[in-house]
Structures are given as structure tokens and as C-alpha cells.
Design an enzyme around this catalytic site. Structure first.
Site, PDB file in Angstrom:
ATOM      1  CG  ASP A 152      -1.605   1.255   1.514  1.00  8.31           C
ATOM      2  OD1 ASP A 152      -2.263   1.745   0.590  1.00  8.31           O
ATOM      3  OD2 ASP A 152      -1.510   1.774   2.638  1.00  8.31           O
ATOM      4  CG  ASP A 181      -2.000   7.405   0.230  1.00  6.95           C
ATOM      5  OD1 ASP A 181      -0.929   7.767  -0.294  1.00  6.95           O
ATOM      6  OD2 ASP A 181      -3.113   7.629  -0.273  1.00  6.95           O
ATOM      7  CE  LYS A 215      -5.170  -0.235  -1.512  1.00  7.66           C
ATOM      8  NZ  LYS A 215      -4.568   0.263  -0.254  1.00  7.66           N
ATOM      9  CG  ASP A 237      -2.624   2.063   6.537  1.00 11.60           C
ATOM     10  OD1 ASP A 237      -3.387   2.898   7.054  1.00 11.60           O
ATOM     11  OD2 ASP A 237      -2.378   2.047   5.329  1.00 11.60           O
ATOM     12  CD  GLU A 250      -4.228   7.567   4.253  1.00  9.51           C
ATOM     13  OE1 GLU A 250      -4.726   7.504   3.104  1.00  9.51           O
ATOM     14  OE2 GLU A 250      -3.894   6.564   4.902  1.00  9.51           O
ATOM     15  NE  ARG A 294     -11.732   9.458   0.144  1.00  6.32           N
ATOM     16  CZ  ARG A 294     -10.752   8.556   0.233  1.00  6.32           C
ATOM     17  NH1 ARG A 294      -9.726   8.759   1.036  1.00  6.32           N
ATOM     18  NH2 ARG A 294     -10.793   7.436  -0.475  1.00  6.32           N
ATOM     19  CB  SER A 340      -2.015   3.292  -4.033  1.00  7.04           C
ATOM     20  OG  SER A 340      -2.527   4.434  -3.386  1.00  7.04           O
ATOM     21  N   GLY A 341      -5.165   3.054  -3.503  1.00  3.50           N
ATOM     22  CA  GLY A 341      -6.401   3.730  -3.853  1.00  3.50           C
ATOM     23  C   GLY A 341      -6.153   5.190  -4.163  1.00  3.50           C
TER      24      GLY A 341
END
Length: 295
Positions: A89, A91, A227, A248, A98, A134, A178-179
Site C-alpha cells: 500500500d 498512503d 486491491k 495499514d 494520506e 472526497r 493504492s487507492g
């Protein structure tokens, strides 16, 4: 997680990026054994747009209990030493921040976006909904993203560069999943020497005048379970026998399933998400542990 208790502490200043002194919220006390004995540290649990990261620092010695998965079993350790590939991952794992929170703060919408990030990483909101919500709060333009990248270079987590170098020295392939957004992850991959084809992330889309028009929903990481889908794609395409996922958040934990990751290592050196940590095969607060036990 009963072995990890929450404690109020005196405010600790963070001078990492902001010009003003910031204060940490309630932290988690943890213990970790190393060559010099047991180390006690404090870790921030919540995300705030006014807080970057406080590194876990030793504050003395004690016999405080800790979760069983902070000490890997023989089977987990053997598996870690024979993996063909490791997916990270980005962030709050490879990087201290992040990324979307930082970009939002740069664009003037930090607090509102950080609240959504906390919910998304805890697994309480479908990822695609949280991502769209977001982005809609600040709709970053192409010029804003470019200025952000120039003015806010990536801040890597301590030890990540050394870990990636050791993995590559042992001919273990490294991926970033990653997102977050490719535009912001490409510089991270460049620093770590990870080829762009080993990046699985989202893509911001812009119109002819550089205005924000959305994100590429065809990317596997743009939705819940993405993911895990990316890890499955990597494993199938390269026929890896053993693969590890390190992260995380809840979306990282999802990758620990048949056909995807054989091993999930929860890295809590930046953010400790207790619901994720409790289900990890191995919980670490320092990448040095992974380096030293890789063999």
C-alpha cells in the site's frame, strides 16, 4: 484489541511540514522487542488534517503486553522468507501521508476530506463511494495537482527504501497498490526504483482546459475489493508461488484471500487501525523488523 490500551498524553509538537506547532491526539501505547530489549512507543490513532505524523519513539522499558501477532509464528516467518513478490500500500505505509488528504488540504478542503478518509480506511464505507465523495469536495484541477506535486514532494516512511532495496537484492518483485492516484504515486515509484508497470492505482481525469472531470472507474483499485483484484491479477500474470501484501487499511486486508496474497503484514508505524491489526498475520511498527527477519 485488549493488549493495546489507549492513554492520554501530554501534547507533542510536530514540526515535520507545517510552520505552526501541532498537537497529537490520544495515542496508543505499544511495546516491541528488539536487540536491546523491549521498547515502548506511542502511536497516533486518528487522522487529522492538522496533524502529519509522529514517529514512534522509545519512552522507556516495561513488560507491557502486546498482541500475539507482533511476534511472527515460525510458519509466518518462513513464508516471509520465501515470497516471490511483495505488494505495498502507499498512503500511510510507503509514505507518511494520506495523499488525497494532503492534496485536499492543498486545495483548501483538508478537514472534510480527512474525515471521509478515516471512514473509508476503517472499512465502514464502500471505497468507491468514499473516493467519489472526497473528490467532489474539492475537484482538483490539473494545475493544482501539478503544483502540489512540485511543492509537496513525497515523504517516505523510515526504512521503506532500505526494505525495497533488500527485497530487490533478493530478486523479490515489488509492487505499489493504492487507492491513491498515479499522478502522485509516480514520483514515489521513481524514488524507490519501482517500474511504472508495477503500479496499480487510480487515475485522475481532466478536461481539455485542465478541469477535473472525475477518475478512471476501470482501474481495479477504484472500488471496494480492488486491491485484492489487483493482487490476483499480478499473481496470475506472473505465476508467483508466494506473495505478501503490506499495508495499514481494510482495503489492504481484503487482499489476504485465496488466489491473492498468502500473507498480510499490517504496518502500523504511521496509523494503527486496530480492527485491521487484529486480523493481520503479522503486525509491525518498524520496517527494520521486516528487513532483519528477511534473512
Amino acid at each position: 484489541m485488549e493488549a493495546l490500551g489507549s492513554y492520554k498524553i501530554s501534547p507533542v509538537c510536530d514540526y515535520s511540514r507545517k510552520s505552526k506547532c501541532r498537537f497529537l491526539s490520544p495515542c496508543t501505547l505499544y511495546s516491541r522487542k528488539n536487540a536491546n530489549g523491549t521498547r515502548i512507543g506511542l502511536l497516533k490513532q486518528s487522522i487529522s488534517s492538522n496533524i502529519t505524523v509522529a514517529s514512534a519513539q522509545p519512552v522507556g522499558s516495561s513488560k507491557v503486553g502486546h498482541p500475539e501477532n507482533m511476534l511472527p509464528s515460525k510458519e509466518i516467518l518462513e513464508l516471509w522468507r520465501i515470497v516471490d513478490a511483495v505488494c505495498f500500500d502507499v498512503d500511510s505505509t510507503v509514505c507518511l501521508d494520506e495523499g488525497i488528504d494532503e492534496l485536499a488540504e492543498f486545495c483548501g478542503a483538508g478537514k472534510a476530506v480527512a474525515e471521509w478518509t478515516a471512514r473509508a480506511m476503517g472499512g465502514s464505507v464502500p471505497f468507491e463511494d468514499a473516493l467519489a465523495s472526497r473528490l467532489s469536495l474539492f475537484s482538483p484541477s490539473l494545475s493544482q495537482v501539478q503544483n502540489f506535486i512540485e511543492q509537496r514532494p513525497p515523504r517516505l516512511s523510515p526504512g521503506i527504501k532500505e526494505l525495497v532495496e533488500k527485497l530487490k537484492a533478493k530478486h523479490i518483485d515489488v509492487y505499489l497498490i493504492s487507492g491513491g492516484f498515479r499522478q502522485m504515486i509516480n514520483p514515489v515509484a521513481s524514488i524507490l526504483g519501482i517500474p511504472k508497470e508495477n503500479i496499480f492505482a487510480n487515475q485522475l481525469l481532466f478536461g481539455s482546459s485542465g478541469e477535473f472531470v472525475g477518475f478512471d472507474r476501470n482501474e481495479p483499485t477504484s472500488k471496494s475489493g480492488g486491491k485484492a483484484a489487483a493482487v490476483e491479477q499480478i499473481r496470475k500474470g506472473h505465476k508467483y508461488k508466494k506473495l505478501a501484501m503490506i499495508g495499514d487499511g481494510a482495503t489492504d486486508l481484503e487482499a489476504r484471500r485465496p488466489g491473492a496474497a498468502d500473507l498480510f503484514i499490517c504496518y502500523a508505524g504511521v496509523q494503527l487501525r486496530e480492527s485491521v491489526a487484529a486480523k493481520a498475520d503479522w503486525l509491525v511498527f518498524d520496517f527494520a523488523d521486516l528487513i532483519n527477519l528477511l534473512g
